[in-house]
Design a protein around this motif. Sequence first.
Motif, PDB file in Angstrom:
ATOM      1  N   LEU A  26      -8.984 -13.631  17.047  1.00 15.63           N
ATOM      2  CA  LEU A  26      -7.887 -12.714  16.999  1.00 15.63           C
ATOM      3  C   LEU A  26      -6.927 -13.231  16.139  1.00 15.63           C
ATOM      4  CD1 LEU A  26      -6.145 -11.163  18.928  1.00 15.63           C
ATOM      5  CD2 LEU A  26      -5.123 -13.269  19.980  1.00 15.63           C
ATOM      6  N   ILE A  27      -6.963 -14.394  15.382  1.00 20.66           N
ATOM      7  CA  ILE A  27      -6.095 -14.848  14.254  1.00 20.66           C
ATOM      8  C   ILE A  27      -7.015 -14.118  13.151  1.00 20.66           C
ATOM      9  CG2 ILE A  27      -5.701 -16.912  12.572  1.00 20.66           C
ATOM     10  CD1 ILE A  27      -5.620 -18.528  15.153  1.00 20.66           C
ATOM     11  N   VAL A  28      -8.022 -14.254  12.864  1.00 15.60           N
ATOM     12  CA  VAL A  28      -8.721 -13.575  11.815  1.00 15.60           C
ATOM     13  C   VAL A  28      -8.604 -11.959  11.917  1.00 15.60           C
ATOM     14  CG1 VAL A  28     -10.975 -12.918  10.648  1.00 15.60           C
ATOM     15  CG2 VAL A  28     -10.511 -15.264  11.565  1.00 15.60           C
ATOM     16  N   CYS A  29      -8.618 -11.296  12.838  1.00 17.81           N
ATOM     17  CA  CYS A  29      -8.213  -9.946  13.051  1.00 17.81           C
ATOM     18  C   CYS A  29      -6.464  -9.543  12.564  1.00 17.81           C
ATOM     19  CB  CYS A  29      -8.408  -9.387  14.304  1.00 17.81           C
ATOM     20  SG  CYS A  29     -10.082  -9.117  14.611  1.00 17.81           S
ATOM     21  N   VAL A  30      -5.752 -10.366  13.036  1.00 13.61           N
ATOM     22  CA  VAL A  30      -4.287 -10.342  12.798  1.00 13.61           C
ATOM     23  C   VAL A  30      -4.054 -10.700  11.313  1.00 13.61           C
ATOM     24  CG1 VAL A  30      -1.969 -11.454  12.801  1.00 13.61           C
ATOM     25  CG2 VAL A  30      -3.248 -10.846  14.928  1.00 13.61           C
ATOM     26  N   VAL A  31      -4.810 -11.560  10.596  1.00 11.73           N
ATOM     27  CA  VAL A  31      -4.629 -11.778   9.227  1.00 11.73           C
ATOM     28  C   VAL A  31      -5.378 -10.545   8.151  1.00 11.73           C
ATOM     29  CG1 VAL A  31      -5.592 -13.152   7.339  1.00 11.73           C
ATOM     30  CG2 VAL A  31      -4.425 -14.359   9.249  1.00 11.73           C
ATOM     31  N   ILE A  32      -6.213 -10.165   8.657  1.00  9.30           N
ATOM     32  CA  ILE A  32      -6.847  -8.748   7.905  1.00  9.30           C
ATOM     33  C   ILE A  32      -5.800  -7.780   8.119  1.00  9.30           C
ATOM     34  CG2 ILE A  32      -8.838  -7.320   8.081  1.00  9.30           C
ATOM     35  CD1 ILE A  32     -10.828  -9.911   8.597  1.00  9.30           C
ATOM     36  N   PHE A  33      -5.321  -7.473   9.286  1.00  7.99           N
ATOM     37  CA  PHE A  33      -4.359  -6.457   9.325  1.00  7.99           C
ATOM     38  C   PHE A  33      -3.123  -6.592   8.527  1.00  7.99           C
ATOM     39  CE2 PHE A  33      -1.110  -4.375  11.959  1.00  7.99           C
ATOM     40  CZ  PHE A  33      -1.477  -3.210  11.992  1.00  7.99           C
ATOM     41  N   GLY A  34      -2.756  -7.817   8.679  1.00 11.30           N
ATOM     42  CA  GLY A  34      -1.508  -8.001   7.700  1.00 11.30           C
ATOM     43  C   GLY A  34      -1.878  -7.575   6.252  1.00 11.30           C
ATOM     44  N   ILE A  35      -3.207  -8.142   5.677  1.00  7.45           N
ATOM     45  CA  ILE A  35      -3.560  -7.908   4.467  1.00  7.45           C
ATOM     46  C   ILE A  35      -3.517  -6.219   4.362  1.00  7.45           C
ATOM     47  CG2 ILE A  35      -5.366  -7.980   2.710  1.00  7.45           C
ATOM     48  CD1 ILE A  35      -5.916 -10.757   3.816  1.00  7.45           C
ATOM     49  N   LEU A  36      -4.183  -5.760   5.171  1.00 12.44           N
ATOM     50  CA  LEU A  36      -4.292  -4.160   4.918  1.00 12.44           C
ATOM     51  C   LEU A  36      -2.896  -3.430   4.965  1.00 12.44           C
ATOM     52  CD1 LEU A  36      -7.308  -3.472   7.268  1.00 12.44           C
ATOM     53  CD2 LEU A  36      -7.254  -3.257   4.816  1.00 12.44           C
ATOM     54  N   VAL A  37      -1.981  -4.003   5.850  1.00 12.71           N
ATOM     55  CA  VAL A  37      -0.577  -3.366   5.767  1.00 12.71           C
ATOM     56  C   VAL A  37       0.145  -3.759   4.713  1.00 12.71           C
ATOM     57  CG1 VAL A  37       1.653  -3.546   6.937  1.00 12.71           C
ATOM     58  CG2 VAL A  37      -0.402  -3.393   8.490  1.00 12.71           C
ATOM     59  N   ALA A  38      -0.156  -4.946   3.929  1.00 13.16           N
ATOM     60  CA  ALA A  38       0.622  -5.377   2.692  1.00 13.16           C
ATOM     61  C   ALA A  38       0.027  -4.280   1.597  1.00 13.16           C
ATOM     62  CB  ALA A  38       0.443  -6.716   2.418  1.00 13.16           C
ATOM     63  N   PHE A  39      -1.148  -4.039   1.620  1.00 20.01           N
ATOM     64  CA  PHE A  39      -1.923  -2.832   0.652  1.00 20.01           C
ATOM     65  C   PHE A  39      -1.286  -1.698   0.597  1.00 20.01           C
ATOM     66  CE2 PHE A  39      -5.052  -6.342  -0.487  1.00 20.01           C
ATOM     67  CZ  PHE A  39      -5.116  -6.108  -2.056  1.00 20.01           C
ATOM     68  N   ALA A  40      -1.114  -1.304   2.027  1.00 24.56           N
ATOM     69  CA  ALA A  40      -0.813   0.270   2.237  1.00 24.56           C
ATOM     70  C   ALA A  40       0.945   0.430   2.025  1.00 24.56           C
ATOM     71  CB  ALA A  40      -1.169   0.556   3.737  1.00 24.56           C
ATOM     72  N   THR A  41       1.672  -0.612   2.192  1.00 23.85           N
ATOM     73  CA  THR A  41       3.030  -0.477   2.117  1.00 23.85           C
ATOM     74  C   THR A  41       3.400  -0.643   0.588  1.00 23.85           C
ATOM     75  OG1 THR A  41       3.376  -2.594   2.805  1.00 23.85           O
ATOM     76  CG2 THR A  41       3.591  -0.977   4.427  1.00 23.85           C
ATOM     77  N   GLY A  42       2.711  -0.862  -0.287  1.00 26.57           N
ATOM     78  CA  GLY A  42       2.884  -1.082  -1.592  1.00 26.57           C
ATOM     79  C   GLY A  42       3.486  -2.599  -2.080  1.00 26.57           C
ATOM     80  N   VAL A  43       3.298  -3.517  -1.170  1.00 24.50           N
ATOM     81  CA  VAL A  43       3.703  -4.937  -1.500  1.00 24.50           C
ATOM     82  C   VAL A  43       2.877  -5.521  -2.459  1.00 24.50           C
ATOM     83  CG1 VAL A  43       4.279  -7.175  -0.505  1.00 24.50           C
ATOM     84  CG2 VAL A  43       4.982  -5.105   0.655  1.00 24.50           C
ATOM     85  N   ILE A  44       1.592  -5.266  -2.421  1.00 22.71           N
ATOM     86  CA  ILE A  44       0.804  -6.058  -3.340  1.00 22.71           C
ATOM     87  C   ILE A  44       0.563  -5.645  -4.610  1.00 22.71           C
ATOM     88  CG2 ILE A  44      -1.793  -6.834  -3.472  1.00 22.71           C
ATOM     89  CD1 ILE A  44      -0.219  -8.514  -1.263  1.00 22.71           C
ATOM     90  N   GLN A  45       0.701  -4.066  -4.706  1.00 24.17           N
ATOM     91  CA  GLN A  45       0.384  -3.592  -6.264  1.00 24.17           C
ATOM     92  C   GLN A  45       1.313  -4.070  -7.226  1.00 24.17           C
ATOM     93  OE1 GLN A  45       0.058  -1.832  -3.270  1.00 24.17           O
ATOM     94  NE2 GLN A  45      -2.031  -1.072  -3.252  1.00 24.17           N
ATOM     95  N   PRO A  46       2.572  -4.135  -6.979  1.00 23.02           N
ATOM     96  CA  PRO A  46       3.520  -4.517  -7.941  1.00 23.02           C
ATOM     97  C   PRO A  46       3.102  -5.984  -8.504  1.00 23.02           C
ATOM     98  CG  PRO A  46       4.707  -3.452  -6.386  1.00 23.02           C
ATOM     99  CD  PRO A  46       3.081  -3.507  -5.940  1.00 23.02           C
TER     100      PRO A  46
END
Length: 54
Positions: free
Chosen positions: A11-31
């Motif tokens: 469950l923790i691993v899934c939440v972390v992976i989901f958070g990383i995907l959301v960060a990439f999708a919302t444009g937080v990581i690219q800048p």
Amino acid sequence: MSEHKGAILLLIVCVVIFGILVAFATGVIQPLIAKIGANLNTMVTNVFSGIGVN
């Protein structure tokens, strides 16, 4: 509780992976990656120009 350790870990691993995907999708990581890349490029250029390689 010990019989649920695997499920909790998954469950923790899934939440972390989901958070990383959301960060990439919302444009937080690219800048951040772009800024790191630009600074790394500047650093490498300065190092090579400092030792006389153009």
